[in-house]
Design an enzyme around this catalytic site. Structure first.
Site, PDB file in Angstrom:
ATOM      1  N   LYS A  13       0.831  -1.205   0.000  1.00 40.28           N
ATOM      2  CA  LYS A  13       0.000   0.000   0.000  1.00 40.28           C
ATOM      3  C   LYS A  13       0.876   1.270   0.000  1.00 40.28           C
ATOM      4  CE  LYS A  13      -2.133  -1.120   3.851  1.00 40.28           C
ATOM      5  NZ  LYS A  13      -1.443  -2.406   4.131  1.00 40.28           N
ATOM      6  N   ARG A  88     -10.007   0.847   8.412  1.00 39.38           N
ATOM      7  CA  ARG A  88      -9.553  -0.506   8.714  1.00 39.38           C
ATOM      8  C   ARG A  88     -10.609  -1.317   9.443  1.00 39.38           C
ATOM      9  NH1 ARG A  88      -3.706   0.570   8.570  1.00 39.38           N
ATOM     10  NH2 ARG A  88      -2.670  -1.374   9.003  1.00 39.38           N
ATOM     11  N   ARG A 127      11.776  -5.916   4.813  1.00 34.05           N
ATOM     12  CA  ARG A 127      11.482  -4.491   4.595  1.00 34.05           C
ATOM     13  C   ARG A 127      12.434  -3.590   5.376  1.00 34.05           C
ATOM     14  NH1 ARG A 127       5.626  -1.950   5.482  1.00 34.05           N
ATOM     15  NH2 ARG A 127       5.758  -3.019   7.475  1.00 34.05           N
ATOM     16  N   ARG A 160      11.089  -1.689  10.976  1.00 33.29           N
ATOM     17  CA  ARG A 160       9.967  -1.335  11.856  1.00 33.29           C
ATOM     18  C   ARG A 160       9.822  -2.335  12.986  1.00 33.29           C
ATOM     19  NH1 ARG A 160       4.887   0.253   8.101  1.00 33.29           N
ATOM     20  NH2 ARG A 160       3.844  -1.013   9.657  1.00 33.29           N
ATOM     21  N   ARG A 171      -0.707  -9.083  13.181  1.00 34.73           N
ATOM     22  CA  ARG A 171      -1.287  -8.091  12.256  1.00 34.73           C
ATOM     23  C   ARG A 171      -2.134  -8.776  11.193  1.00 34.73           C
ATOM     24  NH1 ARG A 171       4.033  -5.333  10.497  1.00 34.73           N
ATOM     25  NH2 ARG A 171       2.741  -4.122   9.053  1.00 34.73           N
TER      26      ARG A 171
END
Ligand code: AP5
Length: 214
Positions: A13, A88, A127, A160, A171
């Site tokens: 996203k 969300r 990431r 992160r 998540r």
């Protein structure tokens, strides 16, 4: 363009929203980035958000709706916007509809990026994120031009805290339980466009642009 880009954690996203919003000349409104900035600045919002984010849980709806209302009332959003990470939950989507109705700027489209869970786990474990401009990289698929430095703004890249394997699983579970029902919600409102989020980043961008034009 007045659109929402949704999808599971790690679907791409942020990567795609940055390109699409820049191309359309509208602000990218990323609730995750807003919360991380507040956390770094140590504001009351940041302190509230931290405990939820670290566990991979959602920040309460009333807090998120307040943030988005304040942001969408700013002048630059009159020209359009791309929401990344909001709504969300169904209550957030209902609150957004009410707000956009009041402001006279209804949504044009909701883009749902679809990526299988195995690919998501691989993406999030590799990431690296820029804490300054929000650009995401991947150590294999999309490495930064200089090791550990953002190619856009030069800041040092970070991993992160919510990309730890256990938190990623939480998540994903939260996504299945609380966010996936939005697919039906937006289908019923005639706004949903499903887009395959796998393959090279540029190909996914082209698919999203085609879906926006459709
Ligand atoms: P947020 O920051 O929004 O996290 P998220 O939705 O889990 O999404 P991510 O940022 O992890 O992934 P992404 O889809 O943007 O993927 P990216 O482009 O980085 O939210 C964080 C937290 O804040 C939440 O858990 C919650 O606590 C809170 N929060 C935020 N909004 C909220 C709300 N509305 N309500 C309540 N709480 C809220 O890409 C991922 C990786 O894949 C990168 O390494 C990238 O380089 C790579 N990649 C991208 N595209 C491709 C591709 N096509 N092929 C291969 N690799 C790719």
């Amino acid at each position: 363009m007045r659109a929402v880009l949704m999808g599971p954690p790690g679907a791409g996203k942020g990567t795609q929203a940055q390109v699409l919003a820049q191309g359309a000349g509208v602000p990218q409104i990323a609730t995750g980035d807003i919360l991380r900035r507040a956390r770094e600045e140590g504001t009351p919002l940041g302190r509230t958000a931290q405990s939820y984010m670290d566990k991979g849980e959602l920040v309460p709806d009333e807090v998120m709706v307040g943030i988005i209302e304040e942001r969408l009332r700013q002048d630059d959003a009159r020209q359009g916007f791309l929401l990344d990470g909001f709504p969300r939950t169904v209550p957030q989507a209902e609150a957004l509809d009410r707000l956009l109705g009041t402001l006279g700027m209804p949504l044009d489209a909701v883009l749902l990026l679809e990526v299988p869970e195995e690919a998501i786990v691989r993406r999030l474990s590799g990431r690296r994120t820029c804490p300054n401009c929000g650009r995401s990289y991947h150590v294999e698929n999309d490495p930064p031009p200089a090791e550990d430095r953002c190619g856009t703004c030069g800041a040092e890249l970070v991993t992160r805290t919510d990309d730890k394997p256990d938190t990623v699983l939480s998540r994903l579970e939260v996504y299945r339980r609380s966010t996936a029902p939005l697919k039906t919600y937006y289908e019923q409102h005639g706004l949903l466009r499903q887009v395959a989020g796998v393959g090279p980043v540029e190909e996914v961008t082209a698919r999203l642009r085609a879906a926006l034009r459709a």
